[in-house]
Write an enzyme that holds these catalytic residues in place. Structure first.
Site, PDB file in Angstrom:
ATOM      1  N   LYS A 116       0.804  -1.212   0.000  1.00 16.19           N
ATOM      2  CA  LYS A 116       0.000   0.000   0.000  1.00 16.19           C
ATOM      3  C   LYS A 116       0.842   1.269   0.000  1.00 16.19           C
ATOM      4  O   LYS A 116       0.427   2.308  -0.526  1.00 16.19           O
ATOM      5  CB  LYS A 116      -0.953  -0.022   1.197  1.00 16.19           C
ATOM      6  CG  LYS A 116      -2.095  -1.017   1.050  1.00 16.19           C
ATOM      7  CD  LYS A 116      -3.054  -0.925   2.211  1.00 16.19           C
ATOM      8  CE  LYS A 116      -4.297  -1.776   1.973  1.00 16.19           C
ATOM      9  NZ  LYS A 116      -3.996  -3.191   1.803  1.00 16.19           N
ATOM     10  N   GLU A 200      -2.933   7.047   7.415  1.00 12.80           N
ATOM     11  CA  GLU A 200      -3.453   8.095   6.553  1.00 12.80           C
ATOM     12  C   GLU A 200      -4.668   8.734   7.206  1.00 12.80           C
ATOM     13  O   GLU A 200      -5.267   8.177   8.136  1.00 12.80           O
ATOM     14  CB  GLU A 200      -3.826   7.544   5.179  1.00 12.80           C
ATOM     15  CG  GLU A 200      -4.932   6.522   5.184  1.00 12.80           C
ATOM     16  CD  GLU A 200      -5.147   5.889   3.814  1.00 12.80           C
ATOM     17  OE1 GLU A 200      -4.247   5.987   2.963  1.00 12.80           O
ATOM     18  OE2 GLU A 200      -6.210   5.285   3.610  1.00 12.80           O
ATOM     19  N   GLU A 275      -9.620   0.993  -6.063  1.00  8.49           N
ATOM     20  CA  GLU A 275     -10.576   1.395  -5.050  1.00  8.49           C
ATOM     21  C   GLU A 275     -10.361   2.850  -4.655  1.00  8.49           C
ATOM     22  O   GLU A 275      -9.229   3.299  -4.479  1.00  8.49           O
ATOM     23  CB  GLU A 275     -10.473   0.482  -3.829  1.00  8.49           C
ATOM     24  CG  GLU A 275     -10.687  -0.989  -4.167  1.00  8.49           C
ATOM     25  CD  GLU A 275     -10.892  -1.862  -2.945  1.00  8.49           C
ATOM     26  OE1 GLU A 275     -10.680  -1.365  -1.820  1.00  8.49           O
ATOM     27  OE2 GLU A 275     -11.266  -3.030  -3.109  1.00  8.49           O
ATOM     28  N   GLU A 288      -6.535   1.859  -2.845  1.00  8.37           N
ATOM     29  CA  GLU A 288      -5.618   0.765  -3.155  1.00  8.37           C
ATOM     30  C   GLU A 288      -6.032   0.154  -4.481  1.00  8.37           C
ATOM     31  O   GLU A 288      -7.106   0.431  -5.004  1.00  8.37           O
ATOM     32  CB  GLU A 288      -5.638  -0.298  -2.062  1.00  8.37           C
ATOM     33  CG  GLU A 288      -6.979  -1.001  -1.903  1.00  8.37           C
ATOM     34  CD  GLU A 288      -6.974  -2.039  -0.807  1.00  8.37           C
ATOM     35  OE1 GLU A 288      -5.879  -2.454  -0.386  1.00  8.37           O
ATOM     36  OE2 GLU A 288      -8.057  -2.444  -0.357  1.00  8.37           O
ATOM     37  N   ASN A 290      -6.418  -3.665  -6.130  1.00  9.91           N
ATOM     38  CA  ASN A 290      -6.391  -5.111  -5.929  1.00  9.91           C
ATOM     39  C   ASN A 290      -6.085  -5.787  -7.254  1.00  9.91           C
ATOM     40  O   ASN A 290      -6.854  -5.678  -8.211  1.00  9.91           O
ATOM     41  CB  ASN A 290      -7.729  -5.594  -5.382  1.00  9.91           C
ATOM     42  CG  ASN A 290      -7.920  -5.185  -3.937  1.00  9.91           C
ATOM     43  OD1 ASN A 290      -7.102  -5.497  -3.073  1.00  9.91           O
ATOM     44  ND2 ASN A 290      -8.977  -4.459  -3.663  1.00  9.91           N
ATOM     45  N   PHE A 348     -21.845 -10.730  15.612  1.00 10.28           N
ATOM     46  CA  PHE A 348     -21.315 -11.252  14.354  1.00 10.28           C
ATOM     47  C   PHE A 348     -20.134 -12.203  14.555  1.00 10.28           C
ATOM     48  O   PHE A 348     -19.237 -12.275  13.715  1.00 10.28           O
ATOM     49  CB  PHE A 348     -20.906 -10.102  13.428  1.00 10.28           C
ATOM     50  CG  PHE A 348     -22.047  -9.217  13.044  1.00 10.28           C
ATOM     51  CD1 PHE A 348     -22.848  -9.514  11.958  1.00 10.28           C
ATOM     52  CD2 PHE A 348     -22.354  -8.087  13.803  1.00 10.28           C
ATOM     53  CE1 PHE A 348     -23.925  -8.709  11.617  1.00 10.28           C
ATOM     54  CE2 PHE A 348     -23.427  -7.278  13.475  1.00 10.28           C
ATOM     55  CZ  PHE A 348     -24.207  -7.582  12.385  1.00 10.28           C
TER      56      PHE A 348
END
Length: 660
Positions: A116, A200, A275, A288, A290, A348
Site C-alpha cells: 500500500k 493516513e 478502489e 488501493e 487489488n 457477528f
C-alpha cells in the site's frame, strides 16, 4: 486456448472459475486440503489433487504443492481466485519458470500495488488523487502517535500488505492509536506475514467506490464502470451494487480514466480493481489497487454483460480484449449480499458446523455463487463466507425488491448466519434512499443487531401467518390423536397470538384452498401449499405474495421475514388469559464468568489470578478466522481463577476466567 487449468483456491470462487472454464470447453483441476476433501469445488472439477492439511499455511499457501499438482495433471495455467496466492509475485515467478501461465497480472503490477505504501506513491506519480497521510513504515506505537498528531485525528492505521479488512484500525485519539497499532500489527503479521503498518487521514462520511479495469498484453486497458461498496462492517464489505446510486457520469468518467492511468503505469494485464474513497462532494481519493478478481465482481458482470473470468483466461492466453471503452454500456442494476456463517445476534461472531439444511433461492435474475451444499461443513480454518447472493433488476428499486424476496427464501440451518441482518439492511429506509457511507452500519446499529428492532412492513402479516400455521398443527393433532373430537367439523377457531407479551385475538376460518383470518376488524384471505415441517412458507395474503421461514420451538413459532425475527405463541382464549398471569423466568447470572463468545484460539490471557481489574480493561484475546477479538471487563472485578490456557481451542460459552 488452454485445454486444462488448475484453480489454486477453494470455496465459491473456485466453483465460479470452474463454471466459466466449463463453458469455454476447458478442463479443470481442483486442489483441496484435508478439511475440503468433500467440498463442492472438488466435486465440480474434472480432476482434484490433495495438497495437505486443513490449515491454509500447510496447503493452499504452499506454492510448491500447487505447482507439483500442475505437473502431475498437465495443467497449462493457474487461476488463483482471490486471497491465498492470488497476489503473491513469488508464486507468479515460480509458475513462469515452469512454463505455466498465471491467469492474472505480471509481477511488476503485483509488487507495485500489493504494497500500500508503494502503490500510493506510484498512484500519485500517475496523476491519481491520493489521501493525505504518512506513507513510510511506522516504527512503533509512539511513532504512530507522533504521526497521527501531525496529520490530525481521526486516522486510519493500515497493514501495508493488508486486505479484506484485516490489519486495519481507526483511531480517534492517542490511546486508540496505541492500541490500534498493536492490533493492526498483530493481525498483519498473522494474516500476511508482514507487520508493516502505515497511517493516513480518515475521511469522514466516506463512500467506498471502486472501478473495475481489464487489460490485455497488447496495451489495451478499459474500465467497466463502478461498484458501490460502502456498506461495510469492521472494514469488511457486506453489500455491493453496480452502478453506484451516488456517482454521476462525469465523476464515473474521471474515476475510470484515473484507474486506467494507474493500470498503464504498472503495465497491468488481466482483471483488477482500483478502489477509491469518495466524500460527500464527490471528491475521490485512491485507496488501493487489488491485482486480482474481486469478491464482488458478479455485479459488474450483470450490468455489463461481460464474463470477467472468461476475459481473464483469454487475456492470459494472449488474446486481445474483444471490446473497447466505447463498447462498455451499463444496463440495469445489480445487488450483491455476502452470506456469512456468523451470528449477528452475538456481535457477528463466526459460526462453524454442518449445514443440516441448505436451500438457496432460485428465480429469474437471481444468482447464487457458493461453494457449499446441504450436508457439508463450514470449517474454522477458512473465511466464513457461505455464498454471494446477487440479484438484477431494470433499476435499483427492482434489484432491491428481488434481493429482499431472495433473502426471505434463503434457507440455512446448522450454522448461524447473517441473512436476517442482510434483509434488515435491504429494508432500511436510508439504504433504499441510497444515503450510504462506510459508517452506515455503525450509525444505524450502534448497539449491535437484534432482529426485533427491525420494524415489520406489515405486522398483521406475522399475526396472520402464525395463526394459520398453528391451525394446521391443530388440524393434524386432531387427525392423529383423536383426542380433539369434533375439531375437524368446526367452521372456525378463535385463537390469541402472543408476540412480545402483547395478545392479538384472531379468528381462523377454513376456506377453499386456504384460510380466512379475521384480525382487528380486517379480513385476510390466505392461500398456501405449505405443509407441516417445511421451513419455507410461500403464501398469498389478499393476493400479495409473501415468503416466511417458519420454525417450531416447543410450543412457540419463530417466524423470519424481511430481516424481522418474531417469536409467537398461539393459545386458546382461556389459556391466553392464564398465560398473561405467568411470571417470566429469570436468566441465570453469568456475571462471575468470562465466557468465550465464539469458537477460536486463545492467544493471550492478559490478567492473573488474584488481580483486580477495572471495567474496560483487556482480559483475553481470541483469534478466530485470522481476526483478533479482544475481550474486556464489563465491570470492576477480582480474578479468582483462570480456567483456560493460551493455545487452547475454545468452544462457544466455554469459561475462560472466573471472578469473585
Amino acid at each position: 486456448m488452454f485445454n486444462k487449468i488448475l484453480i489454486a483456491n477453494r470455496g465459491e470462487i473456485a466453483c465460479r472459475v470452474i463454471k466459466s472454464a466449463r463453458k469455454m470447453g476447458i478442463k479443470t483441476v481442483a486442489v483441496y486440503s484435508d478439511a475440503d476433501r468433500d467440498a463442492l469445488h472438488v466435486r465440480m472439477a474434472d480432476e482434484a489433487v490433495h495438497i495437505g492439511p486443513s490449515a491454509s499455511a500447510e496447503s493452499y499457501l504452499v506454492m510448491e504443492r500447487i505447482i507439483q499438482a500442475c505437473r502431475d495433471t498437465g495443467a497449462q495455467a493457474v487461476h488463483p481466485g482471490y486471497g491465498f496466492l492470488s497476489e503473491n509475485s513469488d508464486f507468479c515467478e515460480a509458475l513462469e519458470r515452469e512454463g505455466i501461465a498465471f491467469i492474472g497480472p505480471a509481477t511488476l503490477a503485483i509488487n507495485s500495488m500489493g504494497d500500500k505504501i508503494t502503490s500510493k506513491n506510484l498512484a500519485e506519480k500517475a496523476g491519481v488523487n491520493v489521501i493525505p497521510g504518512y506513507t513510510d513504515v511506522v516504527r512503533d506505537a509512539e511513532h504512530a502517535v507522533e504521526i497521527s498528531n501531525e496529520i490530525g485525528y481521526p486516522v486510519m492505521l493500515k497493514a501495508s500488505a493488508g486486505g479484506g479488512g484485516k490489519g486495519m484500525r481507526v483511531a480517534w485519539n492517542e490511546a486508540e492509536c496505541r492500541d490500534g497499532f498493536e492490533r493492526a500489527t498483530n493481525e498483519a503479521r498473522s494474516s500476511f506475514g508482514d507487520e508493516r503498518v502505515f497511517i493516513e487521514k480518515f475521511i469522514q462520511e466516506p463512500r467506498h467506490i471502486e472501478i473495475q479495469v481489464m487489460a490485455d498484453t497488447h496495451g489495451n486497458v478499459i474500465y467497466l464502470g463502478e461498484r458501490e461498496c460502502s456498506i461495510q462492517r469492521r472494514h469488511q464489505k457486506v453489500i455491493e451494487e453496480a452502478p453506484s446510486p451516488f456517482i454521476d457520469e462525469e465523476t464515473r468518467q474521471k474515476m475510470g480514466e484515473q484507474a486506467v492511468q494507474l493500470a498503464k503505469a504498472v503495465q497491468y494485464r488481466s482483471a483488477g480493481t482500483v478502489e477509491f474513497i469518495v466524500d460527500a462532494d464527490r471528491n475521490f481519493y485512491f485507496l488501493e489497487m487489488n491485482t486480482r478478481l474481486q469478491v464482488e465482481h458478479p455485479v459488474t458482470e450483470l450490468v455489463t454483460g461481460q464474463d470477467l473470468v472468461e476475459l481473464m483466461i483469454r487475456v492470459a492466453d494472449g488474446e486481445e480484449l474483444p471490446l473497447k471503452q466505447e463498447d462498455v454500456k451499463l444496463t440495469g442494476w445489480a445487488m450483491e449480499s455476502r452470506v456469512y456463517a456468523e451470528d449477528p445476534f452475538r456481535n457477528f461472531l463466526p459460526s462453524i458446523g454442518r449445514l443440516v439444511k441448505y436451500e438457496p433461492p432460485v428465480g429469474d435474475n437471481v444468482r447464487v455463487d457458493t461453494g457449499v451444499f446441504e450436508g457439508g461443513e463450514v470449517s474454522m480454518f477458512y473465511d466464513p463466507m457461505i455464498a454471494k447472493l446477487i440479484t438484477y433488476g431494470a433499476d435499483r428499486n427492482e434489484a432491491i425488491t428481488r434481493m429482499q424476496d431472495a433473502l426471505d427464501a434463503y434457507c440455512i440451518r446448522g450454522v448461524q448466519h447473517n441473512i436476517s441482518f442482510l434483509n434488515a439492511l435491504m429494508v432500511h429506509p436510508r439504504f433504499i434512499e441510497g444515503r450510504l457511507t462506510t459508517n452506515f452500519i455503525a450509525e444505524e446499529f450502534p448497539d449491535g443487531f437484534d432482529a426485533s428492532y427491525v420494524p415489520h412492513d406489515d405486522p398483521a402479516k406475522v399475526v396472520v401467518i402464525a395463526a394459520i400455521v398453528h391451525r394446521q398443527y391443530m388440524d393434524r393433532a386432531a387427525r392423529i390423536s383423536g383426542q380433539l373430537r369434533g375439531h375437524e367439523r368446526r367452521v372456525h377457531d378463535d385463537w390469541v397470538v402472543v408476540i412480545n407479551g402483547e395478545q392479538h385475538p384472531v379468528t381462523v376460518v377454513s376456506a377453499d384452498g386456504g384460510f380466512q383470518v379475521e384480525y382487528e376488524g380486517e379480513s385476510y384471505t390466505v392461500t398456501t401449499e405449505w405443509q407441516l415441517g417445511q421451513l419455507l412458507l410461500h403464501a398469498t395474503i389478499n393476493r400479495q405474495s409473501v415468503c416466511f421461514q417458519v420454525e417450531r420451538k416447543g410450543a412457540w413459532l419463530r417466524l423470519f421475514h424481511r430481516g424481522n425475527q418474531t417469536d409467537a405463541l398461539v393459545l386458546a382464549p382461556r389459556a391466553a388469559k392464564l398465560h398473561a398471569l405467568m411470571p417470566e423466568k429469570e436468566a441465570p447470572d453469568l456475571s462471575k464468568f468470562l465466557l468465550s463468545p465464539m469458537p477460536g484460539l486463545l492467544v493471550k490471557v492478559s490478567v492473573s489470578e488474584g488481580q483486580e481489574v477495572k471495567a474496560g480493561e483487556e482480559l483475553a484475546v481470541i483469534e478466530a478466522m485470522k481476526m483478533e477479538n479482544v475481550l474486556r471487563a464489563e465491570q470492576d472485578a477480582k480474578v479468582s481463577a483462570i480456567k483456560a490456557a493460551v493455545g487452547d481451542s475454545l468452544q462457544v460459552d466455554q469459561v475462560i476466567i472466573e471472578f469473585e
